[in-house]
Structure formats: C-alpha cells, structure tokens
Design a protein around this motif. Structure first.
Motif, mmCIF file in Angstrom:
data_model
loop_
_atom_site.group_PDB
_atom_site.id
_atom_site.type_symbol
_atom_site.label_atom_id
_atom_site.label_comp_id
_atom_site.label_asym_id
_atom_site.label_seq_id
_atom_site.Cartn_x
_atom_site.Cartn_y
_atom_site.Cartn_z
ATOM 1 N N LYS A 36 -4.841 18.612 3.772
ATOM 2 C CA LYS A 36 -4.199 19.826 3.266
ATOM 3 C C LYS A 36 -2.681 19.690 3.119
ATOM 4 C CE LYS A 36 -7.648 22.951 5.140
ATOM 5 N NZ LYS A 36 -7.933 23.961 6.170
ATOM 6 N N LEU A 37 -2.097 18.639 3.695
ATOM 7 C CA LEU A 37 -0.645 18.473 3.596
ATOM 8 C C LEU A 37 -0.248 18.183 2.150
ATOM 9 C CD1 LEU A 37 0.206 16.232 6.688
ATOM 10 C CD2 LEU A 37 0.476 18.713 6.466
ATOM 11 N N PRO A 38 0.729 18.900 1.621
ATOM 12 C CA PRO A 38 1.132 18.650 0.232
ATOM 13 C C PRO A 38 1.764 17.278 0.017
ATOM 14 C CG PRO A 38 2.592 20.247 1.280
ATOM 15 C CD PRO A 38 1.479 19.978 2.248
ATOM 16 N N SER A 39 2.307 16.696 1.077
ATOM 17 C CA SER A 39 2.993 15.411 0.936
ATOM 18 C C SER A 39 2.070 14.201 1.082
ATOM 19 C CB SER A 39 4.097 15.309 1.994
ATOM 20 O OG SER A 39 3.521 15.377 3.290
ATOM 21 N N THR A 40 0.828 14.410 1.503
ATOM 22 C CA THR A 40 -0.083 13.288 1.743
ATOM 23 C C THR A 40 -0.495 12.644 0.428
ATOM 24 O OG1 THR A 40 -0.920 14.229 3.792
ATOM 25 C CG2 THR A 40 -2.312 12.602 2.708
ATOM 26 N N ALA A 41 -0.215 11.345 0.311
ATOM 27 C CA ALA A 41 -0.601 10.590 -0.882
ATOM 28 C C ALA A 41 -1.922 9.863 -0.676
ATOM 29 C CB ALA A 41 0.496 9.596 -1.249
ATOM 30 N N LEU B 80 0.812 -1.207 0.000
ATOM 31 C CA LEU B 80 0.000 0.000 0.000
ATOM 32 C C LEU B 80 0.850 1.263 0.000
ATOM 33 C CD1 LEU B 80 -3.040 0.821 0.343
ATOM 34 C CD2 LEU B 80 -2.586 0.899 2.788
ATOM 35 N N VAL B 81 1.964 1.228 0.700
ATOM 36 C CA VAL B 81 2.807 2.406 0.902
ATOM 37 C C VAL B 81 3.834 2.595 -0.205
ATOM 38 C CG1 VAL B 81 4.527 3.407 2.453
ATOM 39 C CG2 VAL B 81 2.500 2.345 3.399
ATOM 40 N N GLY B 82 4.353 1.500 -0.746
ATOM 41 C CA GLY B 82 5.430 1.616 -1.723
ATOM 42 C C GLY B 82 6.678 2.141 -1.028
ATOM 43 N N PRO B 83 7.452 3.006 -1.669
ATOM 44 C CA PRO B 83 8.709 3.490 -1.082
ATOM 45 C C PRO B 83 8.535 4.696 -0.153
ATOM 46 C CG PRO B 83 8.479 4.343 -3.289
ATOM 47 C CD PRO B 83 7.299 3.416 -3.062
ATOM 48 N N ARG B 84 7.288 5.102 0.093
ATOM 49 C CA ARG B 84 7.050 6.344 0.835
ATOM 50 C C ARG B 84 7.060 6.149 2.350
ATOM 51 N NH1 ARG B 84 2.707 6.784 -3.529
ATOM 52 N NH2 ARG B 84 1.851 5.174 -2.220
ATOM 53 N N VAL C 196 -1.543 7.390 7.375
ATOM 54 C CA VAL C 196 -1.296 8.403 6.352
ATOM 55 C C VAL C 196 -0.055 8.013 5.553
ATOM 56 C CG1 VAL C 196 -0.998 10.862 5.940
ATOM 57 C CG2 VAL C 196 -2.164 10.085 8.014
ATOM 58 N N VAL C 197 -0.196 7.963 4.251
ATOM 59 C CA VAL C 197 0.917 7.626 3.364
ATOM 60 C C VAL C 197 1.518 8.914 2.811
ATOM 61 C CG1 VAL C 197 1.588 6.418 1.250
ATOM 62 C CG2 VAL C 197 -0.199 5.451 2.730
ATOM 63 N N GLY C 198 2.826 9.066 2.962
ATOM 64 C CA GLY C 198 3.546 10.154 2.341
ATOM 65 C C GLY C 198 3.957 11.336 3.200
#
Length: 144
Positions: free
Chosen positions: A76-81, A39-43, A100-102
């Motif tokens: 609102k976080l720009p990094s949230t995938a 689900l997360v991959g490399p993040r 939360v991923v990312g």
C-alpha cells in the motif's frame, strides 16, 4: 537495547532472493552487492521483517500472520517500487523478510514500529547497508 542484540543484528546475513533461486547477501556497513545495485537502481531500499517482535521468539503461526500483514502494508505504500522475498540468517535463527525497493525512511520507521521491530537495514544502491534502530522514540539511525 543491549550491545549483544545490536551485535547480532550487525552480524546477520541479510539474503535477498534473486531470479532463478539465487541470493545476494547484504551485510551491515558493507557496500550493496552488484546484483542488488542493478535491481535497485538509484532508489532507496529496506530489508524488514515482522517476525519475532522486539527480538522475542513467537509461534510460527503468529509470525506468519504478522508477515502477511506487513506485506499488505508494504504493497500500500505509494513509494514502493518492488518487494522481493528475503531472509535474515543469524547464528541460531532465520527470519523470513522482505527487501523493499523505493520506500521512504519515515515509512519504514513507521512500519518497523508498528510491527515492533527493534531495527531494520536500509540504504541506497550505491551506498552501504545501514542498521537503523527503531525501538526508541524517535528512531536513532545508525547503530554505533
């Protein structure tokens, strides 16, 4: 923060809701389960809640309102995938949470402090789940 509270965080079952109603569980200092690695991959990822600030029980209505505010902040976080529903299950308590991923560590530190959380769990897909203490200034990383 006392050692009993840290032990409770370390012994919590951090359950992430997956497709079709199943769960994958994270445990502090244990590898991330395969279902979550996929689900997360490399993040990066984080497991956080707004319930019961400073680990003090609070009325359900207040917890629910805080959780909705946390969700809005996470979105609102720009990094949230991605944001997945989750629940922390302790010996005698349950707290709705988010996986939360990312997110960046600094973003999660800020949110944990904003929502008065003593700690949250975080990591990388190929790594281990780590407990990050946030009740001090600055956050202290892995609990000993």
């Amino acid at each position: 923060m006392d050692s009993g509270l840290i032990a409770a965080y370390r012994n919590t079952d951090y359950r992430v809701r997956l497709a079709r109603g199943s769960f994958a569980s994270l445990h502090v200092d244990a590898p991330v389960p395969a279902a979550l690695r996929a689900l997360v991959g490399p993040r990066r990822w984080a497991f956080i809640t707004a319930w019961n600030p400073f680990s003090q029980r609070r009325p359900r209505e207040q917890n629910h309102a805080a959780q909705q505010s946390l969700l809005a902040a996470l979105q609102k976080l720009p990094s949230t995938a991605a944001i997945h529903p989750a629940i922390g299950v302790g010996q005698d308590w349950r707290e709705p949470s988010f996986f939360v991923v990312g997110p960046e560590l600094a973003e999660m530190d800020a949110l944990a402090q904003q929502f008065q959380q003593n700690a949250y769990v975080h990591g990388l897909a190929e790594g281990y789940a780590r407990l990050r203490l946030t009740s001090g200034e600055p956050p202290r990383g892995q609990a000993g």
